[in-house]
Design an enzyme around this catalytic site. Structure first.
Site, PDB file in Angstrom:
ATOM      1  N   ARG A   1       9.281  10.727 -23.463  1.00 36.93           N
ATOM      2  CA  ARG A   1       9.317   9.568 -22.558  1.00 36.93           C
ATOM      3  C   ARG A   1       8.805   9.949 -21.165  1.00 36.93           C
ATOM      4  O   ARG A   1       8.121   9.167 -20.523  1.00 36.93           O
ATOM      5  CB  ARG A   1      10.730   9.004 -22.508  1.00 36.93           C
ATOM      6  CG  ARG A   1      11.138   8.467 -23.886  1.00 36.93           C
ATOM      7  CD  ARG A   1      12.538   7.955 -23.920  1.00 36.93           C
ATOM      8  NE  ARG A   1      12.678   6.824 -23.039  1.00 36.93           N
ATOM      9  CZ  ARG A   1      13.844   6.259 -22.729  1.00 36.93           C
ATOM     10  NH1 ARG A   1      14.949   6.740 -23.231  1.00 36.93           N
ATOM     11  NH2 ARG A   1      13.884   5.237 -21.939  1.00 36.93           N
TER      12      ARG A   1
ATOM     13  N   GLU B   1      27.269   3.932 -35.181  1.00 43.89           N
ATOM     14  CA  GLU B   1      25.958   3.312 -34.970  1.00 43.89           C
ATOM     15  C   GLU B   1      25.078   3.392 -36.217  1.00 43.89           C
ATOM     16  O   GLU B   1      24.401   4.391 -36.436  1.00 43.89           O
ATOM     17  CB  GLU B   1      25.232   3.984 -33.790  1.00 43.89           C
ATOM     18  CG  GLU B   1      23.854   3.388 -33.529  1.00 43.89           C
ATOM     19  CD  GLU B   1      23.102   4.025 -32.360  1.00 43.89           C
ATOM     20  OE1 GLU B   1      23.631   4.964 -31.735  1.00 43.89           O
ATOM     21  OE2 GLU B   1      21.994   3.577 -32.082  1.00 43.89           O
TER      22      GLU B   1
ATOM     23  N   LYS C   1      28.167  -0.082 -33.098  1.00 44.07           N
ATOM     24  CA  LYS C   1      26.905  -0.210 -32.349  1.00 44.07           C
ATOM     25  C   LYS C   1      25.791  -0.544 -33.332  1.00 44.07           C
ATOM     26  O   LYS C   1      25.143   0.355 -33.864  1.00 44.07           O
ATOM     27  CB  LYS C   1      26.613   1.097 -31.602  1.00 44.07           C
ATOM     28  CG  LYS C   1      25.283   1.110 -30.868  1.00 44.07           C
ATOM     29  CD  LYS C   1      25.222   2.232 -29.853  1.00 44.07           C
ATOM     30  CE  LYS C   1      23.842   2.371 -29.269  1.00 44.07           C
ATOM     31  NZ  LYS C   1      23.794   3.270 -28.114  1.00 44.07           N
TER      32      LYS C   1
ATOM     33  N   SER D   1      19.383  -1.313 -28.211  1.00 41.49           N
ATOM     34  CA  SER D   1      18.248  -2.202 -27.921  1.00 41.49           C
ATOM     35  C   SER D   1      17.111  -1.998 -28.902  1.00 41.49           C
ATOM     36  O   SER D   1      16.334  -2.936 -29.143  1.00 41.49           O
ATOM     37  CB  SER D   1      17.790  -2.074 -26.469  1.00 41.49           C
ATOM     38  OG  SER D   1      17.406  -0.768 -26.130  1.00 41.49           O
ATOM     39  N   GLY D   2      16.957  -0.804 -29.437  1.00 35.13           N
ATOM     40  CA  GLY D   2      16.085  -0.580 -30.589  1.00 35.13           C
ATOM     41  C   GLY D   2      14.588  -0.732 -30.390  1.00 35.13           C
ATOM     42  O   GLY D   2      13.853  -0.774 -31.370  1.00 35.13           O
ATOM     43  N   GLY D   3      14.113  -0.841 -29.135  1.00 33.83           N
ATOM     44  CA  GLY D   3      12.678  -0.999 -28.910  1.00 33.83           C
ATOM     45  C   GLY D   3      12.307  -2.394 -28.427  1.00 33.83           C
ATOM     46  O   GLY D   3      11.139  -2.692 -28.206  1.00 33.83           O
TER      47      GLY D   3
ATOM     48  N   ARG E   1      16.884   2.410 -23.990  1.00 36.41           N
ATOM     49  CA  ARG E   1      15.608   2.032 -23.376  1.00 36.41           C
ATOM     50  C   ARG E   1      15.687   0.760 -22.541  1.00 36.41           C
ATOM     51  O   ARG E   1      15.095   0.675 -21.478  1.00 36.41           O
ATOM     52  CB  ARG E   1      14.546   1.870 -24.477  1.00 36.41           C
ATOM     53  CG  ARG E   1      14.099   3.178 -25.040  1.00 36.41           C
ATOM     54  CD  ARG E   1      13.423   3.010 -26.378  1.00 36.41           C
ATOM     55  NE  ARG E   1      14.367   2.713 -27.442  1.00 36.41           N
ATOM     56  CZ  ARG E   1      14.043   2.611 -28.717  1.00 36.41           C
ATOM     57  NH1 ARG E   1      12.795   2.767 -29.090  1.00 36.41           N
ATOM     58  NH2 ARG E   1      14.957   2.363 -29.627  1.00 36.41           N
TER      59      ARG E   1
HETATM   60  P1  13P Z   1      18.121   2.079 -27.571  1.00 40.01           P
HETATM   61  O1  13P Z   1      18.905   1.034 -26.845  1.00 40.01           O
HETATM   62  O2  13P Z   1      16.937   2.587 -26.803  1.00 40.01           O
HETATM   63  O3  13P Z   1      17.801   1.700 -28.983  1.00 40.01           O
HETATM   64  O4  13P Z   1      19.039   3.346 -27.658  1.00 40.01           O
HETATM   65  C1  13P Z   1      20.342   3.231 -27.988  1.00 40.01           C
HETATM   66  C2  13P Z   1      20.813   4.448 -28.660  1.00 40.01           C
HETATM   67  O5  13P Z   1      21.834   4.984 -28.290  1.00 40.01           O
HETATM   68  C3  13P Z   1      20.063   4.984 -29.805  1.00 40.01           C
HETATM   69  O6  13P Z   1      20.875   5.872 -30.492  1.00 40.01           O
END
Ligand code: 13P
Length: 354
Positions: A33, A177, A219, A261-263, A293
């Site tokens: 990143r 998660e 999560k 948030s996943g992208g 992110r």
């Molecule tokens: P993102 O919100 O960027 O998907 O990251 C959350 C996270 O903890 C991934 O394991």
């Protein structure tokens, strides 16, 4: 199911109007990143970045906890205070990622199993002494026309449940998660089906391992079409499908659901959370955020690795945190977004921790 006295920590993590900052990228992921913005990745630059995030003035109004990576929890602020202690002093609960990554799953081409159970009890003891109060483990589920396999879903659910049981034994709140990825061209309907199957397996495994649902957080991903799907979904559609799926599969005993948030870009992640919270009908859990992110990207962009931009980076984090704090109680408005210093679409990069 046994109680472990963790209700107050869970309650603090999903207090009204608050959510979690996921800042637990591994060194290779954070380096990717940084590279994308031409920022040099060194132990010092990663430390400075994490310190900037957690000390953003006012952010603690909306951030209840921060998930750290092993490197960060061992680091100190520029004034020589351990970062976990800095967070605690600001009223932010220190958390720690304890999985060791998603590795290829034997016998299941294209799929992964998240590792890290061996020695976990001892690692938790050590993190506890450093001040961590909650933990995170991320399972990764790939979607194609034929995936995920039930072997992969079950293996990951089992590992998540073993992790969660160990966390509670060691007096950590586990964040469970299971991430169904948005990579690919699948439809929103397929995402909903797969997410439902995954959640079903995860809660089955949590039950089998005796995990106290009252003392954990889920999560999950939101229910979204794949990034390359030709039919993208409206905010309302995403909110409706996501809430329907969660109602069907997440027991009411779970105190909170904190999305990844996943992208998704930062603004959409906020809009989706807000829309979910505004839908009518029962929501037996708090519904908030644990974004990586979508909270960090505008701040990283504004900071760009330069000391002179520190205040801009912190302002960007504050704005996203306050927007998501409002969204977590369904009170986010377009006017708030328009006032944001990071109203332009931020870059976003794949998480891909492996
Ligand atoms: P993102 O919100 O960027 O998907 O990251 C959350 C996270 O903890 C991934 O394991």
């Amino acid at each position: 199911m046994m109680s472990h006295g963790l209700e107050s920590v869970v309650g603090a993590l999903v207090a009204d109007g608050k959510g979690i900052l996921a800042a637990d990228e591994t060194v290779p992921t954070l380096t990717r990143r940084f590279d994308a913005l031409g920022i040099q990745s060194t132990e010092q630059s990663r430390r400075a970045y994490r310190e900037m995030l957690v000390t953003s003035p006012g952010a603690a109004e909306f951030i209840s906890g921060v998930i750290m990576f092993d490197e960060t929890i061992r680091q100190e602020s520029s004034r020589g205070t351990p970062l976990a202690q800095v967070e605690a002093g600001l009223g932010i609960l220190p958390g720690i990622k304890v999985d060791t990554g998603a590795k290829r799953l034997a016998g299941c081409p294209g799929e992964t199993i998240t590792e890290g159970l061996d020695g976990l009890r001892d690692r938790l003891t050590e993190y506890r002494a450093m001040g961590a109060r909650f933990a995170k483990w991320r399972a990764v589920i790939h979607v194609t026309e034929v995936l995920p396999s039930s072997a992969c879903v079950r293996a990951n659910a089992h590992a998540l449940a073993r992790y969660a049981a160990l966390c509670q034994e060691q007096e950590f709140v586990p964040i469970v998660e299971p991430e169904v990825l948005m990579d690919g061209s699948h439809t929103i309907e397929r995402c909903e089906d797969v997410t439902g199957v995954v959640l079903h397996e995860v809660f089955d495994a949590l039950f089998e391992q005796g995990v106290a649902l009252e003392e954990m957080l889920l999560k999950p991903n939101m229910v979204l079409p794949g990034k390359d799907c030709t039919r993208q979904a409206s905010v309302e559609e995403v909110a409706t499908a996501t809430l329907r799926c969660l109602r069907r599969h997440v027991p009411a005993a779970v105190p909170g659901i904190v999305f990844l948030s996943g992208g998704q870009n930062a603004r959409l992640a906020t809009a989706h959370l807000n829309a979910i919270n505004r839908l009518p009908g029962p929501k037996p859990w708090k519904v908030s955020f644990s974004y990586g992110r979508a909270l960090q990207d505008p701040a990283l962009e504004a900071w760009h690795g330069r000391d002179e931009n520190l205040a801009d980076g912190q302002r960007a984090l504050y704005w996203r945190a306050s927007s998501n704090g409002a969204a977590s109680i369904g009170k986010y408005t377009d006017e708030m977004e328009a006032a944001s210093p990071s109203a332009d679409d931020p870059h976003h990069h794949d998480w891909r921790d492996d």
